[in-house]
Every structure is written in structure tokens, then in C-alpha cells.
Design an enzyme around this catalytic site. Structure first.
Site, mmCIF file in Angstrom:
data_model
loop_
_atom_site.group_PDB
_atom_site.id
_atom_site.type_symbol
_atom_site.label_atom_id
_atom_site.label_comp_id
_atom_site.label_asym_id
_atom_site.label_seq_id
_atom_site.Cartn_x
_atom_site.Cartn_y
_atom_site.Cartn_z
ATOM 1 N N SER A 140 -47.789 8.699 -5.992
ATOM 2 C CA SER A 140 -46.989 8.188 -4.888
ATOM 3 C C SER A 140 -47.147 6.681 -4.737
ATOM 4 C CB SER A 140 -47.343 8.936 -3.595
ATOM 5 O OG SER A 140 -46.483 8.586 -2.542
ATOM 6 N N ASP A 296 -40.901 3.591 -3.037
ATOM 7 C CA ASP A 296 -42.219 3.650 -3.673
ATOM 8 C C ASP A 296 -42.075 4.152 -5.111
ATOM 9 O OD1 ASP A 296 -41.628 6.286 -3.036
ATOM 10 O OD2 ASP A 296 -43.649 6.778 -2.378
ATOM 11 N N ASP A 300 -39.804 8.791 -3.335
ATOM 12 C CA ASP A 300 -39.579 9.781 -2.283
ATOM 13 C C ASP A 300 -39.642 9.143 -0.892
ATOM 14 O OD1 ASP A 300 -42.312 9.366 -2.167
ATOM 15 O OD2 ASP A 300 -42.863 11.478 -2.301
#
Length: 579
Positions: A140, A296, A300
Site C-alpha cells: 500500500s 498511492d 486504492d
């Protein structure tokens, strides 16, 4: 030390791992940090620092996890299959191929994206290809030294707590050197055990995103937009999606318009923080663009800034959630597409302001635990009742949004399109997003939020974090600053204890979360991160003015920092404040 010696012996054929292990010879603290535990597999899968060791992300820990997941899938499905995606991080492509090779050797059919794709595109592919599960290699928004292994169920959601426990049991029984079955990747591809996911799936995903469009015909879309994928996967879908929907004035900063897992101009690629947006902001200022979007690395989540005079105003996750929620409700009512008994979903750490807006529009608002998988789960529950069309929006304070049921995770491609449409709609009315925010605050109250993140590294830090949570749970404060604590929510033991003695049950899965309601409407939520060795403290305040609300948020944040670093039964040591 026994584990370290065994890895030296067994990993000798892997030059990178072997050299790294030799380099730490005699450094006991370094060896302990790498081997004192195995990476924990949870509902978010695995996440950790890249490197050699059981507490690191490497081909052996990925292989071990994949063997365990293969065992679980073979027990649960007659003909198991899995879809795999990966981001731009260091070794993401290697880990994706490693996982694919292990699945293939275990008789699990593999569908692999051949290039970088956003995490929501993987969630879509799981359902589109009717797979038994999915895996995306990503960490992430974490710094470059991290990578991760996120697992999805057949519904396109991140796996449930029960599934995670069952998979962990399988993983526990796997030796990373002796028990992992694998085959040559190219051979598996040639033999049809691995199939590349085609562009037709990507087109179906983007078409599904397009169904969430709510902007009426005739609105001027000539908006000057700076978009940065922060060297990540957003490059694969966001520009194409925006251009297909008429937002063609799009420019990207050269420093961040290509995949690069080292993130050279953005050491912490998190769109929640201003530093991650600096390159994009400079380009926006030099080109006098109207809007800045930043996704990012796994695309997401999306951050945004809008031109406000000569400066650019950054919009927080809570603020963007409220803006989008309000906009979607307005547009659906105007377009005649608002469903009967509409439903929106948010996490418990997301602004309470949403309850007032939901009440205004007659929308049922559901609170769930932190993690977008719980929002996806609510969509699935509606779908089982043939009521998925009731869902209109889901959001969380950490910049995650979703306005359709076509995926079951937060989706920055979907959100980027909605933000551009919203910007164009209000501009046509002579308003900026800053103007609209002020109107919402004046109507519902000035809600302000602060997120504190405290890192607890190593074995000692992890134990200190557990002690702090234990002390806070056993002896919760009755006042914070000069504000009475009117109720304490213990989500691990599923109850809310009110100051008047009443107790009510929390109808949510058990989770290590504490929530404090304060007199006047402010709240504090404390929880260990599910993916990193961090303690997170969410402070939300409300007052009649923005300044008063911000000042109270700062004072409450200072109070909790003192509780963590200071003296007393609830204090913790070995932590480092990060934001």
C-alpha cells in the site's frame, strides 16, 4: 540463532538472501529482529520489511504463505483458482511469480496480470474470472523498504477473520524450505497452469467504474488536472479512465509518472501526508492547474488538493468522504437514480459528521470496524438479499472510497473520476470544493480529526504496545482533559460501558479497539495497526467554529501523546511518534 543458522544453510543457493545473512553475522540484535517471530498472517495477509528472515518479506516467506493458502484452497474448493496482481514495489513482480509457481505446482489454476494493475482491478478480476481467491503483492502506502501479500476471497473482499485463522493454521504447518511445492514459472505458463489476464478484463473493469458516473450531460469538463501515481500502479488505469470520461486536460510530473519501487521523490508515498504531494503541488502551481490528484502505489486510495486563490488547499480523507457522500446523494436524487432505502457504510474511525448528512438525505448509515474489507462485506450481505443496488457509497478516513458494488475494496480509479465530476459540477455553479466544505461545516458542525501513529519496533516495542493497550483497557480514563468520558467501547470484548452504568453489546466482530466518547460529541479511538507495528490514535472533535474544533483536537492529541510517553499505568516505552 538456530533459525538463523538453518537459513544460512538452506538459503545458500539464493545469493541475495545468503549475502544478507552473512552480513549480519555476530549482530545479535539484528538477528533477533529478523527471527524472533514469523510475519503474522491476518485479514490483511502479510506485510513486512524486505529482507532475509522469518520476520521479513522474501521469496521463502512468500512461498510458505502461498503453500499454506494452496492447502486451504484445495480443501475448500473442488477446482481452486486464484487471480494475482502486483504493484511497483521492489520484488513485487518476483513475489507474484513465486506465488504463481507455487499455486501451479499445487494444482491451483492461476490468472496473473502481466503488468502493474491497481488493487481494485484485482478485486474485480477475482469475481470477473470466478476465482476461488486472489492475491495482490503490495504494501500500500508504506515506505520503499516494505512489501506485502494481500489475500482476497471469492467475493472479491479481503478475507474474513475466520478464513485468515484457517489459512494461518495451514501456514504454520509448512516448512519454508522442505514443504513448499513449486515449479518453473515459464514451464507453468507454457503448460497452461498460469494464464495471463487479458485486456478484456481491464476493459470490463473500467466499464464498471464508468457505471458509477453521476455527472449530468452538458457540464463543462475542461478541468486542468495534475495527476501523480506516485511511481505506482495508478498509471495503468487512472489517466485512461479520466480521458474516456472527457477529462482530457491531464498532466503528470515526470519524476513520478513511471513505476519505481524506490519512490525517489516520495519516501513515504502516502497521499494522506503533504510531503507525498509536494512534487504534484509544484507542478500544479507552475501550470496553475485547478485540481491535483495523487494515488498511492497500489491505487486504492487518492488524495486531492484544489486551487484556492494563489494557494492549494489539501482536502482530508474525512472531508473528501463528506464531499463525495453529499455530491452522490444530490446527483442520484436529481438523476432519479437514488434507490429505495439507500445504504452508505463507513468505518468507526471515520467522522461522525456522516451520521448527520445521512439523516438529511434519508440514507441508512452502517458503522463497521476499521478496514475496507468490512465495507465490502456489507455490500456482499446486501447482494445475498438481492439488494446490492441499495448501496450508494462507502468510505474511510484514510482516503478510501467506493461508490459501486463492482469491486469489494476501496478504489482510487472510481474515486478519481468522482472527484473530477464533483469539481466540474460545482465549478459550473461558481463554487469551489473549499466553498462547499464551508457550507457543510456550517450546516452540520465543525468536525476536525487528528491521526497519531506511534511505531513500536522489535520484540520489546511490540510488548510495550500490548502493555499500553492492556493498561488502558483495565483502567480507562474517566476524564480526558476537562471532558467527561461518557462511554467506553471495548471492541475486543464487544461492549460499550456508559458512565451512567448502562452497558450495551457491540454487534461487530471482536477487535483490539478502544473507543472513548466525550461530553460534547468528541471521540477518541485507539487501536494497534493490523499490518504494521504501530499504535494508531484517532481524535475527532466538534465545535461551533473550525478554530475551536482544531484547538481541541490538538489538545486531545497532546494529552494522548503524554499518556503514551509519560508516566502512569497506561504509559508505554519503546515507541516513536510518526505523525
Amino acid at each position: 540463532m538456530q533459525q538463523y543458522q538453518r537459513w544460512l544453510e538452506k538459503a545458500a543457493t539464493n545469493e541475495e538472501i545468503f549475502q544478507e545473512l552473512n552480513a549480519i553475522a555476530g549482530r545479535r540484535e539484528e538477528i533477533e529482529d529478523r527471527f524472533y517471530r514469523e510475519l503474522e498472517f491476518g485479514t490483511g495477509g502479510l506485510r513486512g520489511v524486505l529482507g532475509a528472515g522469518t520476520n521479513r518479506m522474501n521469496v521463502y516467506t512468500v512461498g510458505k504463505a502461498t503453500q499454506g493458502l494452496s492447502n486451504y484452497l484445495k480443501r475448500s474448493f473442488a477446482q481452486p483458482s486464484v487471480a494475482i496482481g502486483f504493484d511497483s514495489r521492489i520484488h513485487s513482480d518476483l513475489f507474484a511469480q513465486t506465488a504463481a509457481s507455487v499455486f501451479a505446482a499445487n494444482g491451483v489454476a492461476v490468472y496473473l496480470y502481466p503488468r502493474l494493475m491497481p488493487t481494485p482491478a484485482l478485486s474485480f478480476a477475482v469475481r470477473d474470472l470466478r476465482c476461488s481467491g486472489g492475491v495482490v503483492i503490495t504494501a500500500s502506502h508504506n515506505p520503499a523498504k516494505y512489501n506485502g501479500y494481500k489475500v482476497y476471497g471469492p467475493d472479491g473482499c479481503q478475507i474474513t477473520t475466520e478464513a485468515a485463522k484457517a489459512i494461518q493454521q495451514e501456514i504454520d504447518g509448512v516448512d519454508p524450505f522442505d514443504d513448499v511445492r513449486s515449479m518453473d514459472f515459464d514451464a507453468a505458463l507454457a503448460q497452461g497452469h498460469i494464464t495471463y489476464i487479458g485486456e478484456d478484463t481491464v476493459s470490463r473493469y473500467l466499464a464498471a467504474v464508468g457505471t458509477a458516473s453521476v455527472l449530468p450531460e452538458g457540464i463543462d469538463k475542461h478541468v486542468s488536472i495534475v495527476y501523480t501515481p506516485l511511481n505506482g500502479t495508478g498509471l495503468s488505469c487512472v489517466p485512461r479512465c479520466l480521458k474516456e470520461h472527457g477529462f482530457t486536460q491531464l498532466i503528470m510530473p515526470e519524476e513520478q509518472d513511471h513505476p519505481d519501487g524506490h519512490f525517489p521523490t516520495c519516501p513515504y508515498p502516502n497521499p494522506e501526508i503533504r510531503e507525498a504531494l509536494e512534487v504534484g503541488l509544484r507542478l500544479a502551481q507552475s501550470t496553475k492547474s485547478d485540481l491535483l490528484l495523487a494515488t498511492d502505489p497500489d491505487c486504492d486510495r487518492v488524495g486531492a488538493a484544489v486551487r484556492d486563490g494563489e494557494e492549494y488547499a489539501l482536502i482530508t480523507g474525512n472531508e473528501m468522504g463528506m464531499l463525495l457522500f453529499d455530491f452522490i446523494c444530490q446527483m442520484r436524487i436529481a438523476n432519479g437514480t437514488m434507490p429505495k432505502n439507500p445504504v452508505a457504510v463507513k468505518t468507526i474511525v471515520t467522522t461522525p459528521m456522516a451520521a448527520w448528512l445521512a439523516q438529511h438525505y434519508g440514507v441508512e448509515l452502517i458503522d463497521v470496524l476499521t478496514g475496507f474489507k468490512f465495507i465490502g462485506e456489507q455490500i456482499g450481505l446486501l447482494e445475498k438479499k438481492n439488494e446490492a443496488d441499495r448501496y450508494i457509497f462507502g468510505f474511510e478516513e484514510s482516503y478510501g472510497y467506493l461508490s459501486g458494488s463492482f469491486v469489494r475494496d476501496k478504489d482510487a480509479v472510481n474515486a478519481s473520476l468522482l472527484i473530477c465530476e464533483m469539481f466540474a459540477w460545482y465549478r459550473a455553479q461558481g463554487k469551489s470544493l473549499v466553498d462547499v466544505l464551508r457550507e457543510l461545516y456550517s450546516q452540520y458542525g465543525y468536525y476536525q480529526s487528528r491521526l497519531l501513529s506511534f511505531a513500536f519496533d522489535g520484540a520489546e516495542g511490540f510488548a510495550a504496545m500490548q502493555r499500553f493497550m492492556g493498561g488502558l483497557r483495565e483502567k480507562p480514563p474517566v476524564r480526558i482533559l476537562n471532558l467527561e468520558v461518557t462511554a467506553v467501547g471495548d471492541y475486543l470484548h464487544s461492549f460499550i460501558q456508559h458512565a451512567d452504568g448502562c452497558r450495551e453489546t457491540i454487534a461487530l466482530p471482536a477487535s483490539n479497539v478502544l473507543r472513548f466518547w466525550l461530553k460534547g460529541g468528541s471521540q477518541i479511538v485507539v487501536r494497534p495497526s493490523g499490518t504494521e507495528p504501530k499504535l494508531k490514535v484517532y481524535v475527532t472533535t466538534v465545535a461551533d467554529t473550525r478554530q475551536a474544533s482544531s484547538e481541541l483536537a490538538a489538545r486531545l492529541a497532546d494529552d494522548f501523546e503524554e499518556r503514551i510517553h509519560g508516566k502512569g499505568e497506561s504509559s508505554a516505552s519503546g515507541c516513536d511518534k510518526q505523525g
